[in-house]
Write a protein that holds these residues in place. Structure first.
Motif, PDB file in Angstrom:
ATOM      1  N   UNK A 260      17.825 -32.121  20.835  1.00 24.53           N
ATOM      2  CA  UNK A 260      16.377 -30.450  20.567  1.00 24.53           C
ATOM      3  C   UNK A 260      15.170 -31.250  20.266  1.00 24.53           C
ATOM      4  N   UNK A 261      14.957 -32.725  19.651  1.00 25.18           N
ATOM      5  CA  UNK A 261      14.393 -33.319  18.857  1.00 25.18           C
ATOM      6  C   UNK A 261      13.009 -33.445  20.760  1.00 25.18           C
ATOM      7  N   UNK A 262      13.717 -33.332  21.695  1.00 26.59           N
ATOM      8  CA  UNK A 262      12.834 -33.156  22.995  1.00 26.59           C
ATOM      9  C   UNK A 262      12.449 -31.843  23.060  1.00 26.59           C
ATOM     10  N   UNK A 263      12.614 -31.036  22.756  1.00 24.78           N
ATOM     11  CA  UNK A 263      12.879 -29.561  22.671  1.00 24.78           C
ATOM     12  C   UNK A 263      11.179 -29.073  21.942  1.00 24.78           C
ATOM     13  N   UNK A 264      11.906 -29.576  20.669  1.00 27.80           N
ATOM     14  CA  UNK A 264      10.809 -29.532  19.927  1.00 27.80           C
ATOM     15  C   UNK A 264       9.478 -29.964  20.419  1.00 27.80           C
ATOM     16  N   UNK A 265       9.242 -31.190  20.766  1.00 32.70           N
ATOM     17  CA  UNK A 265       7.669 -32.248  21.070  1.00 32.70           C
ATOM     18  C   UNK A 265       7.994 -31.403  21.892  1.00 32.70           C
ATOM     19  N   UNK A 266       8.384 -30.512  23.883  1.00 27.44           N
ATOM     20  CA  UNK A 266       7.687 -28.949  23.932  1.00 27.44           C
ATOM     21  C   UNK A 266       7.052 -28.295  24.089  1.00 27.44           C
ATOM     22  N   UNK A 267       7.776 -27.908  22.640  1.00 23.20           N
ATOM     23  CA  UNK A 267       7.438 -26.615  21.908  1.00 23.20           C
ATOM     24  C   UNK A 267       5.705 -26.870  21.517  1.00 23.20           C
ATOM     25  N   UNK A 268       5.901 -27.736  20.438  1.00 18.85           N
ATOM     26  CA  UNK A 268       4.867 -28.085  20.128  1.00 18.85           C
ATOM     27  C   UNK A 268       3.414 -28.926  21.304  1.00 18.85           C
ATOM     28  N   UNK A 269       3.574 -29.651  22.513  1.00 15.67           N
ATOM     29  CA  UNK A 269       2.880 -29.620  23.506  1.00 15.67           C
ATOM     30  C   UNK A 269       2.021 -28.215  23.913  1.00 15.67           C
ATOM     31  N   UNK A 270       3.439 -27.057  24.186  1.00 14.80           N
ATOM     32  CA  UNK A 270       3.104 -26.154  24.765  1.00 14.80           C
ATOM     33  C   UNK A 270       2.182 -25.517  23.384  1.00 14.80           C
ATOM     34  N   UNK A 271       2.161 -24.821  22.811  1.00 15.30           N
ATOM     35  CA  UNK A 271       1.775 -24.551  21.421  1.00 15.30           C
ATOM     36  C   UNK A 271       0.089 -25.297  21.363  1.00 15.30           C
ATOM     37  N   UNK A 272      -0.250 -26.465  21.733  1.00 12.35           N
ATOM     38  CA  UNK A 272      -1.536 -27.335  21.890  1.00 12.35           C
ATOM     39  C   UNK A 272      -2.193 -26.786  23.066  1.00 12.35           C
ATOM     40  N   UNK A 273      -1.644 -27.275  23.850  1.00  6.89           N
ATOM     41  CA  UNK A 273      -2.048 -26.562  25.661  1.00  6.89           C
ATOM     42  C   UNK A 273      -2.658 -25.472  25.086  1.00  6.89           C
ATOM     43  N   UNK A 274      -1.635 -24.830  24.765  1.00  2.65           N
ATOM     44  CA  UNK A 274      -2.704 -22.938  24.369  1.00  2.65           C
ATOM     45  C   UNK A 274      -3.884 -23.189  23.749  1.00  2.65           C
ATOM     46  N   UNK A 275      -3.234 -23.707  22.536  1.00  2.60           N
ATOM     47  CA  UNK A 275      -4.936 -23.662  21.805  1.00  2.60           C
ATOM     48  C   UNK A 275      -6.477 -24.657  22.362  1.00  2.60           C
ATOM     49  N   UNK A 276      -5.855 -25.567  22.976  1.00  2.22           N
ATOM     50  CA  UNK A 276      -7.164 -26.451  23.598  1.00  2.22           C
ATOM     51  C   UNK A 276      -7.257 -25.345  24.967  1.00  2.22           C
ATOM     52  N   UNK A 277      -6.299 -24.972  25.614  1.00  7.37           N
ATOM     53  CA  UNK A 277      -7.221 -24.187  27.096  1.00  7.37           C
ATOM     54  C   UNK A 277      -7.920 -22.719  26.656  1.00  7.37           C
ATOM     55  N   UNK A 278      -7.407 -21.926  25.179  1.00  7.58           N
ATOM     56  CA  UNK A 278      -8.511 -21.479  24.626  1.00  7.58           C
ATOM     57  C   UNK A 278      -9.057 -21.662  24.140  1.00  7.58           C
ATOM     58  N   UNK A 279      -9.932 -22.679  23.367  1.00  3.57           N
ATOM     59  CA  UNK A 279     -10.907 -23.047  22.970  1.00  3.57           C
ATOM     60  C   UNK A 279     -11.839 -23.470  23.887  1.00  3.57           C
ATOM     61  N   UNK A 280     -11.149 -24.440  25.155  1.00  3.96           N
ATOM     62  CA  UNK A 280     -11.940 -25.285  25.898  1.00  3.96           C
ATOM     63  C   UNK A 280     -11.743 -24.789  27.105  1.00  3.96           C
ATOM     64  N   UNK A 281     -10.751 -24.822  27.662  1.00  2.00           N
ATOM     65  CA  UNK A 281     -10.464 -24.607  29.433  1.00  2.00           C
ATOM     66  C   UNK A 281      -8.983 -24.595  29.551  1.00  2.00           C
ATOM     67  N   UNK A 282      -8.785 -24.014  30.369  1.00  2.00           N
ATOM     68  CA  UNK A 282      -7.403 -24.663  30.766  1.00  2.00           C
ATOM     69  C   UNK A 282      -7.068 -25.968  31.411  1.00  2.00           C
ATOM     70  N   UNK A 283      -8.570 -27.014  32.489  1.00  2.00           N
ATOM     71  CA  UNK A 283      -7.831 -27.808  33.056  1.00  2.00           C
ATOM     72  C   UNK A 283      -8.414 -28.730  32.028  1.00  2.00           C
ATOM     73  N   UNK A 284      -9.760 -28.844  30.992  1.00  2.00           N
ATOM     74  CA  UNK A 284      -9.281 -29.903  29.555  1.00  2.00           C
ATOM     75  C   UNK A 284      -7.875 -29.980  29.056  1.00  2.00           C
ATOM     76  N   UNK A 285      -6.659 -28.462  29.071  1.00  2.00           N
ATOM     77  CA  UNK A 285      -6.431 -29.442  28.106  1.00  2.00           C
ATOM     78  C   UNK A 285      -4.928 -29.760  29.238  1.00  2.00           C
ATOM     79  N   UNK A 286      -5.287 -29.303  30.591  1.00  2.00           N
ATOM     80  CA  UNK A 286      -3.811 -30.021  31.395  1.00  2.00           C
ATOM     81  C   UNK A 286      -4.751 -31.318  31.160  1.00  2.00           C
ATOM     82  N   UNK A 287      -5.473 -31.995  31.483  1.00  2.00           N
ATOM     83  CA  UNK A 287      -6.026 -33.338  31.131  1.00  2.00           C
ATOM     84  C   UNK A 287      -5.795 -33.740  30.458  1.00  2.00           C
TER      85      UNK A 287
END
Length: 151
Positions: free
Chosen positions: A100-127
């Motif tokens: 469950x903790x691993x699932x939560x961690x993945x959810x957090x990373x996915x959420x912030x990948x989206x936020x950074x990707x939207x605010x800057x770029x997908x490549x920046x979020x991926x890096x």
């Protein structure tokens, strides 16, 4: 990547007892937290305008991750406390908590990948996620090496 090597060296010098929050463990945790931001800054190579957008999102993510990491440390302490008398039932319950903790961690990373990707770029979020994952893998490997396997 020099900072990633510094983090590896730092981890090799400190071997805090996982079962207790010693002053050394607290020092290591705070130093890694500070070094994490340094490593991210070095790898990300953001302009000033990108940094103004990125760093508040990063800090928001780290607050969520700090809460998660606290839960992970508490579970490790609980595991070590019952290690010698671990029943199948408790082992199973703990593994479900880990998942469950691993699932939560993945959810957090996915959420912030989206936020950074939207605010800057997908490549920046991926890096960013690449460097976060590298740091996490180093820390997870150290923890795994110190934890005794279930008998």
């Amino acid at each position: 990547m020099k900072s990633l090597l510094v983090l590896i060296a730092l981890l090799s010098f400190f071997t805090p007892a996982l079962a207790e929050e010693s002053p050394e463990a607290e020092l290591l945790a705070s130093d890694i937290k500070g070094r994490r931001a340094d490593i991210v800054a070095e790898v990300m190579q953001l302009s000033d305008s990108q940094g103004e957008i990125f760093w508040p999102i990063y800090e928001e993510m780290q607050l969520e991750m700090d809460h998660l990491r606290k839960s992970q440390r508490e579970l490790i302490q609980e595991y070590l406390a019952v290690y010698n008398n671990l029943s199948d039932e408790v082992a199973g319950a703990m593994m479900l908590q880990v998942l469950e903790l691993e699932k939560t961690e993945l959810g957090i990373k996915k959420k912030y990948f989206g936020k950074i990707g939207e605010a800057l770029s997908i490549k920046t979020a991926a890096r960013f996620l690449q460097v976060e994952n590298q740091i996490d893998l180093l820390l997870d490997a150290k923890t795994a090496a110190e934890l005794p396997l279930i008998k």
